[in-house]
Design a protein around this motif. Structure first.
Motif, short mmCIF file in Angstrom:
data_model
loop_
_atom_site.label_atom_id
_atom_site.label_comp_id
_atom_site.label_asym_id
_atom_site.label_seq_id
_atom_site.Cartn_x
_atom_site.Cartn_y
_atom_site.Cartn_z
N VAL A 119 12.18 -6.42 3.37
CA VAL A 119 11.04 -6.23 2.46
C VAL A 119 10.11 -5.15 3.01
O VAL A 119 9.52 -4.37 2.24
N ASP A 120 9.98 -5.07 4.34
CA ASP A 120 9.22 -3.96 4.95
C ASP A 120 9.83 -2.62 4.58
O ASP A 120 9.12 -1.65 4.29
N VAL A 121 11.18 -2.55 4.57
CA VAL A 121 11.86 -1.31 4.22
C VAL A 121 11.62 -0.96 2.75
O VAL A 121 11.35 0.20 2.41
N LEU A 122 11.70 -1.96 1.88
CA LEU A 122 11.43 -1.71 0.46
C LEU A 122 9.99 -1.29 0.25
O LEU A 122 9.71 -0.35 -0.52
N ALA A 123 9.05 -1.95 0.93
CA ALA A 123 7.64 -1.58 0.79
C ALA A 123 7.40 -0.15 1.27
O ALA A 123 6.68 0.62 0.62
N ALA A 124 8.03 0.22 2.38
CA ALA A 124 7.90 1.60 2.88
C ALA A 124 8.49 2.59 1.90
O ALA A 124 7.93 3.67 1.67
N SER A 125 9.61 2.24 1.28
CA SER A 125 10.24 3.12 0.30
C SER A 125 9.35 3.33 -0.91
O SER A 125 9.19 4.46 -1.40
N VAL A 126 8.76 2.24 -1.39
CA VAL A 126 7.85 2.35 -2.55
C VAL A 126 6.63 3.18 -2.19
O VAL A 126 6.17 4.01 -2.99
N CYS A 127 6.09 2.97 -1.00
CA CYS A 127 4.91 3.74 -0.57
C CYS A 127 5.25 5.23 -0.46
O CYS A 127 4.45 6.08 -0.88
N LEU A 128 6.40 5.56 0.10
CA LEU A 128 6.80 6.96 0.20
C LEU A 128 7.00 7.58 -1.18
O LEU A 128 6.65 8.75 -1.41
#
Length: 461
Positions: A119-128
């Motif tokens: 979920v951290d990876v998905l959140a980082a992807s959405v933020c980028l």
């Protein structure tokens, strides 16, 4: 985008294989917290220091403490990054970045566990995505307000997100961070957890050494290797990823990494020794490699992407990572008169006992050698004051003629291959007490301990 979906589909078999395994310690206490009847006990779990983001706990609760959320998050992250690069750079970049995420060992492994890392990876992807392709201001405000509740590392993306967000976005985000910290993070702080956290800080005294170690941490995240040629290859890939981020010519893309490195130098956030802690930085590395791949021939990108994802599937199926088989171990204890549960497997036992009838079994919780961040250990201890595992077994043998032992199977001298020999020769053990049976369940072991009457010398005569 059809090649992106092919790569995602090709990565599914290993994810499906791993998601069927039983919970280990870190997953079990998250599941137990999510299944607490009271919401307060979920957010402030009484038996373990609660380090899980509150938003993730809510999602886990709504899905019955299953692995559905991290499983889907790992797949969604691939799609978000692919869509971002398809719009911003090109199709070859999207395929290469998808391959980086779809073949990443750590992301597949931890994305198949009931933990927040994928979920951290998905959140980082959405933020980028929001940084490089800015959304409407209202959507940006909603993202800045809610994303820290789901992923703690997302705070490193807020400076870049708020750069063009306006004062109202900054105020709303600040209020959200204050609530997150004072309501959820601060009350759950724990000395044992802080000691473990401090052990992974970058050394602020030697910035060059710290940057070098940071580089190798990122390299290990891309691909864990042990040979010199492998390290050279990964070093080249990491350098290419950093160069690719620079080629984007948007300084805001690299701002989250710079923010994390800065607070690490200040001794606030760890970035070493654990790939899962750095996993949120993987989308940025994937973007960098994607930008570089856009300059390569199309056939080379496709062959490399398919080979990387297929090769990682081969590794997982031929050399699957070890795992505690707590599901079968707890099932094998059903019907026992009494069960001594070592402190290291209490959370696993308490989760899987929900699926079996232990109403007639006396549970004896151990309290020696507890795992990090376990709370109120002595409150449910069957033998308060016992100083060692051996002392707890002796106490159990004094009160029960027949009981089972559920414990880790580590090679620390107490368990594993030495279980039978060690327990049969415990100093102070009553005559007639012995190990009748021991079964290994891959990192956990169950042992049947019996005490039989020994005829006295007079009775023999």
């Amino acid at each position: 985008m059809r090649y992106v979906w092919v790569l995602i589909a090709l990565s599914l078999p290993a994810r499906i294989l791993l998601v069927q395994r039983s919970f280990w310690l870190d997953e079990a206490w998250v599941a137990n917290a999510a299944l607490e009847p009271a919401w307060r006990d979920m957010f402030y779990y009484p038996w373990f220091a609660q380090t899980t983001p509150p938003g993730f706990l809510v999602l886990a609760r709504l899905t019955g403490a299953s692995r559905a959320v991290p499983f889907l998050a790992g797949i969604a992250a691939c799609w978000v990054i692919a869509r971002l690069l398809k719009q911003r750079v090109g199709e070859k970049a999207a395929v290469a970045a998808t391959a980086v995420l779809a073949c990443n060992y750590a992301l597949i492994l931890y994305g198949s566990q009931l933990k927040q890392y994928s979920v951290d990876v998905l959140a980082a992807s959405v933020c980028l995505y929001a940084i490089l392709i800015p959304p409407p201001r209202a959507w940006l405000m909603a993202l800045c307000v809610f994303i820290p509740f789901v992923s703690f590392p997302s705070v490193f993306f807020l400076p870049a997100l708020l750069w063009r967000g306006g004062w109202w976005n900054a105020l709303a985000s600040g209020a959200s961070l204050a609530v997150n910290y004072f309501v959820f993070i601060l009350p759950n702080r724990n000395e044992a957890f802080q000691a473990s956290w401090l052990g992974h800080f970058l050394d602020p005294v030697h910035p060059f050494d710290s940057l070098l170690r940071m580089f190798w941490s990122a390299a290990t995240l891309l691909l864990p290797v042990g040979s010199t040629p492998g390290w050279v290859l990964v070093a080249i890939a990491t350098t290419a990823a950093i160069a690719g981020v620079c080629l984007l010519r948007d300084w805001r893309a690299g701002l989250p990494a710079l923010a994390a490195i800065s607070v690490s130098f200040a001794g606030v956030y760890p970035l070493l020794d654990a790939p899962r802690v750095l996993l949120w930085m993987l989308p940025l590395l994937a973007i960098g490699l994607g930008v570089v791949a856009e300059r390569l021939p199309r056939w080379m990108v496709l062959v490399g992407a398919l080979g990387a994802v297929g090769g990682m599937q081969f590794i997982f199926f031929t050399r699957p990572p070890s795992n505690e088989n707590n599901r079968e171990a707890v099932a094998s204890l059903t019907g026992a008169r009494a069960v001594y549960v070592h402190a290291g497997v209490i959370e696993q036992f308490n989760y899987y006992r929900r699926f079996h009838d232990f109403s007639t079994t006396q549970i004896l919780y151990g309290a020696t050698s507890p795992p990090c961040c376990m709370l109120r250990v002595q409150e449910r201890a069957a033998f308060p004051g016992a100083e060692s595992f051996e002392a707890e077994i002796l106490n159990a043998a004094d009160k029960h003629r027949r009981f089972s032992i559920y414990s880790p199977s580590g090679a620390d001298g107490h368990f594993g291959a030495f279980m039978r020999e060690k327990l049969n020769k415990l100093p102070g053990l009553k005559p007639g007490c012995r190990v009748a049976e021991s079964r290994n369940f891959d990192q956990v072991v169950t042992t049947l301990f019996v005490c039989e009457d020994v005829p006295s010398q007079n009775a023999i005569q």
